[in-house]
Write an enzyme that holds these catalytic residues in place. Structure first.
Site, short mmCIF file in Angstrom:
data_model
loop_
_atom_site.label_atom_id
_atom_site.label_comp_id
_atom_site.label_asym_id
_atom_site.label_seq_id
_atom_site.Cartn_x
_atom_site.Cartn_y
_atom_site.Cartn_z
N ASP A 150 -4.54 -2.46 2.01
CA ASP A 150 -3.65 -1.32 2.23
C ASP A 150 -3.80 -0.23 1.17
O ASP A 150 -2.83 0.44 0.82
CB ASP A 150 -2.17 -1.77 2.32
CG ASP A 150 -1.99 -2.86 3.34
OD1 ASP A 150 -2.60 -2.76 4.41
OD2 ASP A 150 -1.24 -3.82 3.07
N GLN A 196 -9.16 -5.50 4.11
CA GLN A 196 -8.33 -6.14 3.09
C GLN A 196 -8.76 -5.66 1.70
O GLN A 196 -9.40 -4.63 1.58
CB GLN A 196 -8.36 -7.67 3.19
CG GLN A 196 -7.69 -8.23 4.45
CD GLN A 196 -8.60 -8.28 5.65
OE1 GLN A 196 -9.76 -8.64 5.56
NE2 GLN A 196 -8.08 -7.91 6.81
N THR A 222 -6.82 -13.87 2.20
CA THR A 222 -7.31 -13.96 3.56
C THR A 222 -8.50 -14.92 3.56
O THR A 222 -8.85 -15.46 2.51
CB THR A 222 -7.62 -12.56 4.15
OG1 THR A 222 -7.84 -12.72 5.56
CG2 THR A 222 -8.82 -11.90 3.49
N LYS A 226 -8.84 6.13 5.27
CA LYS A 226 -8.97 7.58 5.10
C LYS A 226 -10.27 7.89 4.35
O LYS A 226 -10.98 8.83 4.69
CB LYS A 226 -7.76 8.13 4.33
CG LYS A 226 -8.02 9.52 3.89
CD LYS A 226 -6.88 10.35 3.47
CE LYS A 226 -7.44 11.64 2.88
NZ LYS A 226 -6.44 12.56 2.43
N ALA A 277 -6.71 -6.58 9.99
CA ALA A 277 -6.75 -5.29 9.29
C ALA A 277 -6.02 -4.22 10.10
O ALA A 277 -5.91 -4.32 11.32
CB ALA A 277 -8.20 -4.88 9.10
N GLY A 278 -5.52 -3.23 9.40
CA GLY A 278 -4.89 -2.09 10.07
C GLY A 278 -5.34 -0.84 9.36
O GLY A 278 -4.91 -0.58 8.24
N HIS A 279 -6.27 -0.12 9.96
CA HIS A 279 -6.87 1.04 9.29
C HIS A 279 -6.35 2.33 9.89
O HIS A 279 -6.63 2.64 11.05
CB HIS A 279 -8.40 0.95 9.39
CG HIS A 279 -8.97 -0.18 8.59
ND1 HIS A 279 -10.19 -0.76 8.84
CD2 HIS A 279 -8.47 -0.84 7.51
CE1 HIS A 279 -10.41 -1.73 7.96
NE2 HIS A 279 -9.38 -1.79 7.15
N THR A 280 -5.57 3.06 9.12
CA THR A 280 -4.92 4.26 9.64
C THR A 280 -5.71 5.52 9.29
O THR A 280 -6.01 5.75 8.12
CB THR A 280 -3.50 4.37 9.03
OG1 THR A 280 -2.83 3.13 9.24
CG2 THR A 280 -2.70 5.50 9.64
N ARG A 317 5.96 -3.49 2.79
CA ARG A 317 5.07 -3.95 1.72
C ARG A 317 5.83 -4.04 0.41
O ARG A 317 6.70 -3.21 0.14
CB ARG A 317 3.91 -2.97 1.56
CG ARG A 317 3.03 -2.91 2.79
CD ARG A 317 1.90 -1.90 2.61
NE ARG A 317 1.14 -1.77 3.85
CZ ARG A 317 0.63 -0.63 4.31
NH1 ARG A 317 0.81 0.49 3.64
NH2 ARG A 317 -0.04 -0.61 5.44
N THR A 349 -0.48 -3.38 10.68
CA THR A 349 -0.73 -4.40 11.71
C THR A 349 0.56 -5.09 12.12
O THR A 349 0.81 -5.31 13.30
CB THR A 349 -1.75 -5.43 11.18
OG1 THR A 349 -2.97 -4.74 10.91
CG2 THR A 349 -2.02 -6.55 12.18
N THR A 350 1.40 -5.43 11.14
CA THR A 350 2.58 -6.23 11.46
C THR A 350 3.89 -5.45 11.29
O THR A 350 4.94 -5.95 11.67
CB THR A 350 2.65 -7.46 10.54
OG1 THR A 350 2.65 -6.98 9.18
CG2 THR A 350 1.46 -8.39 10.74
N GLY A 351 3.83 -4.28 10.70
CA GLY A 351 5.05 -3.49 10.47
C GLY A 351 5.90 -4.02 9.33
O GLY A 351 6.98 -3.48 9.04
N LYS A 386 -7.96 2.69 2.50
CA LYS A 386 -9.43 2.73 2.58
C LYS A 386 -9.90 3.52 3.79
O LYS A 386 -10.92 4.18 3.73
CB LYS A 386 -10.00 1.30 2.74
CG LYS A 386 -9.93 0.46 1.52
CD LYS A 386 -10.53 -0.92 1.77
CE LYS A 386 -9.77 -1.75 2.78
NZ LYS A 386 -8.40 -2.10 2.42
#
Ligand code: IMP
Length: 431
Positions: free
Chosen positions: A13, A225, A240, A18, A39-42, A306, A301-303, A16
């Site tokens: 988080d 990650q 992970t 961006k 992973a959750g890539h925004t 953090r 990914t999970t909301g 990365k």
């Protein structure tokens, strides 16, 4: 630079995506080499916000080929959904633009189930996984009971590997977790449907990438990650199940370490962690809340909210050496505006009174250390409009120099907001 690896220097988080998105403009190929849809890539493009989980960020740039390498664990159901969502939003996801390794391992329904059931059953020591089946899938890969994309394309092989693997999973599901058993037929029917749809994307990505390299194509690796979640080098067992550090780029794509020209570490200006595990610089009170709110620190990914804390120079030095970081991208510097003082953790004090400067291997030690902090002046100014270093307040510039000292690498990119243009490219600044 023809081959560049982008790695996360914290617990994931770091924003990365961006950075990968910016660098992909100067790349021909973008590769994911480890992890999966945990992973959750925004990426924010104008008014649009894309959250990618499995598909490399390169897909958002016309002319870039995206590769899902052999080291990734692929949930085909999820991959197809993500591709459909992207297509619905006008992104061209075609076999010419997205290639999937035939050696990648498949996430199967029992991986997802075992991930969540095993977490639920733990009284203590929950990892706080994303529940996507990542750990159980990598475990099967190592136990040599995994099933790969290439196996899925051949119904006989798929059925026979599944028939060999499923009885043991059903014992676990039924006897340990009280869950109903799964059947080979149901999984074969479901997965054969996916096989037809993903078949056009599947290729030997090792061959593709080595050719691309020979042709002088610019290859960008997008690590998922962060290094402190790496299975070998992170805060085990709160990690992970893949190599999130630079090494994963090679094994997960079949590229030689000799072909890496540059490693760019992405570092968030403060630290966050989602899920359980030690976090020496965590702020549990109001300041932590403030960082979470200002930085919108909720899992893509999970909301999940953090956990937030100060910059950790002990972990930073460790991660910089481990990855051989050549340059840095510092993200979310704007989030620190308005804090009168910043703290940077320079050493740890253990519960027996020792001061340590190196990152401990023991999770127990990491859980009990106290940070030794140095104070750094904060700044009031809103940084979101800055497009050059000279537009930053002195305190922010000096904070960046401190980060360069800790990480022994120059800052090349500073991100001051989610939009593509809210970026300072050091040395190429827009005036
Ligand atoms: P898993 O990868 O789902 O097995 O989860 C293991 C740990 O890694 C948990 O603490 C997750 O929250 C964390 N994790 C997995 N993927 C990411 C990510 O992309 N960003 C941040 N944390 C992650």
């Amino acid at each position: 630079m023809s081959t560049v690896v982008v790695v996360g220097t914290q617990w994931g988080d770091e924003a990365k995506a961006k950075v990968v998105d910016l660098l992909s403009e100067e790349s021909d190929v973008v590769v994911r080499s480890q992890g999966g849809n945990n992973a959750g890539h925004t990426v924010v493009v104008g008014r649009e916000k894309f959250i990618l989980h499995l598909v490399p960020c390169g897909v958002l740039r016309p002319g870039v080929v995206s590769v899902i390498g052999n080291g990734v664990v692929v949930d085909p159901k999820y991959l197809l959904e993500e591709m459909a969502d992207l297509r619905a939003r006008g992104v061209h996801v075609t076999p010419e633009r997205l290639i999937l390794s035939e050696r990648a391992h498949l996430i199967l329904p029992y991986h997802r189930l075992l991930d969540t059931l095993s977490e639920e059953r733990k009284a203590d020591g929950k990892i706080g996984t994303t529940g996507r089946g990542i750990g159980p899938c990598y475990a099967d890969k190592m136990a040599r009971t995994g099933i790969r994309v290439v196996d899925l394309l051949d119904e006989r092989t798929f059925r026979s590997r599944l028939t060999a693997a499923l009885p043991e999973k059903n014992v676990l599901l039924e006897k340990l977790y009280g869950h109903e058993p799964l059947t080979v037929d149901a999984i074969v029917t479901e997965y054969r449907g996916y096989a037809e749809l993903i078949a056009p994307l599947v290729a030997d990505t090792q061959v593709y990438l080595s050719r691309a390299r020979d042709e002088g194509k610019r290859i960008l690796f997008e690590a998922a990650q962060g290094t402190l979640l790496d299975i070998d080098h992170g805060t085990y067992p709160y990690v992970t199940s893949s190599n999130a550090a630079v090494f994963g780029a090679c094994s997960g794509s079949a590229m030689s370490p000799k072909s890496i020209d540059k490693v760019i570490g992405v570092l968030k200006a403060y630290t966050t962690r989602v899920g359980s595990g030690p976090f020496p610089t965590e702020l549990t009170g109001g300041l932590g809340e403030r960082l979470r709110e200002n930085g919108q620190e909720f899992g893509a990914t999970t909301g999940r909210p953090r956990r937030c804390g100060w910059l950790d120079a002990v972990a930073g030095r460790y991660v910089a050496r481990l990855n051989g970081i050549d340059a840095l991208a510092v993200t979310k510097l704007d989030v620190l505006s308005g804090l009168e003082k910043l703290q940077v953790c320079t050493a740890y004090r253990t519960d027996d009174g020792k001061t340590v400067n190196t990152f401990p291997s023991s999770t127990r030690v990491l859980e009990t250390v106290q940070g030794v902090y140095e104070e750094h002046p904060g700044w009031e100014e809103d940084l979101s409009g800055a497009r050059s270093l000279s537009e930053l307040p002195d305190a922010a510039r000096s904070y960046l120099r401190l980060i360069e000292d800790v990480m022994s690498a120059p800052v090349e990119i500073v991100s001051v907001g989610p939009e593509r243009d809210q970026t300072i490219r050091v040395g190429r600044e827009k005036r």
